[in-house]
Design an enzyme around this catalytic site. Sequence first.
Site, PDB file in Angstrom:
ATOM      1  N   GLY A  46      62.877 124.816  40.160  1.00 18.50           N
ATOM      2  CA  GLY A  46      63.172 124.124  38.920  1.00 18.50           C
ATOM      3  C   GLY A  46      62.030 123.188  38.574  1.00 18.50           C
ATOM      4  CD  GLN A  51      59.515 117.862  38.405  1.00 21.70           C
ATOM      5  OE1 GLN A  51      60.279 118.700  37.952  1.00 21.70           O
ATOM      6  NE2 GLN A  51      59.234 117.783  39.692  1.00 21.70           N
ATOM      7  CB  CYS A 104      61.356 116.110  44.303  1.00 20.08           C
ATOM      8  SG  CYS A 104      60.783 115.869  42.616  1.00 20.08           S
ATOM      9  CG  LEU A 105      57.973 121.297  42.915  1.00 16.41           C
ATOM     10  CD1 LEU A 105      57.945 122.124  41.636  1.00 16.41           C
ATOM     11  CD2 LEU A 105      57.191 121.989  44.015  1.00 16.41           C
ATOM     12  CG  HIS A 146      66.281 117.612  41.471  1.00 13.72           C
ATOM     13  ND1 HIS A 146      66.083 117.100  42.745  1.00 13.72           N
ATOM     14  CD2 HIS A 146      65.047 117.619  40.881  1.00 13.72           C
ATOM     15  CE1 HIS A 146      64.792 116.814  42.895  1.00 13.72           C
ATOM     16  NE2 HIS A 146      64.141 117.120  41.778  1.00 13.72           N
ATOM     17  CD  GLU A 147      64.369 120.437  38.026  1.00 13.19           C
ATOM     18  OE1 GLU A 147      63.569 119.617  37.546  1.00 13.19           O
ATOM     19  OE2 GLU A 147      64.223 120.936  39.156  1.00 13.19           O
ATOM     20  CG  HIS A 150      62.764 115.268  37.423  1.00 16.26           C
ATOM     21  ND1 HIS A 150      61.940 114.357  38.038  1.00 16.26           N
ATOM     22  CD2 HIS A 150      62.949 116.265  38.327  1.00 16.26           C
ATOM     23  CE1 HIS A 150      61.638 114.788  39.255  1.00 16.26           C
ATOM     24  NE2 HIS A 150      62.236 115.946  39.465  1.00 16.26           N
TER      25      HIS A 150
HETATM   26 ZN    ZN Z   1      62.147 117.011  41.214  1.00 18.13          ZN
END
Ligand code: ZN
Length: 174
Positions: A46, A51, A104-105, A146-147, A150
């Site tokens: 995702g 991000q 998380c990226l 989660h997204e 963000h």
């Molecule tokens: Zn994330």
Amino acid sequence: MAIREIITVPNPVLRRKAQKVTRFDDKLQTLIDDMVETMRQAPGVGLAAPQVGVLEQVIVVEYFEKEEDEEREDAENLPKRLYVVVNPEITRTSTETVTAPEGCLSIPGYMGEVERFQAITVKGQNRHGQPITLKLKDWTARIFQHEIDHLNGVLFTDRASKIWKPEAVVEDKV
Ligand code: ZN
């Protein structure tokens, strides 16, 4: 399409709120295509527009059609579903919650134990501005929560009951 740079903590952009998308123009289409490519290349399951440094309410998620496939050895070849949601909003949540590890990226090298709703309903728009409603559960519901966090400047580390640095990151990153 192009791969965009994924920004990481402590970049303050990750803490800002994303704006509602009102123009479904070529620029948005390029952003979405780039986000999909960037997510796949990372690889992650995702990605939210903040991000990649864009404060707009856009998320992309790609996960197995059958969640149990993730456990299989041939998982790589099994069908996945790509979701693109503009202006996503959680309109319903289950009473049941599930606590599981997340990564998380934008926070490389860390994992955390996060409590999420087991099932949610998400309303939003597709890439062309048409309204969509998604009923999601289990891991897919977790990725969406989660997204969407963000988009509100919230990171999993804000919600985690426990944060650690695994020796090898094996979990899906979002
Ligand atoms: Zn994330």
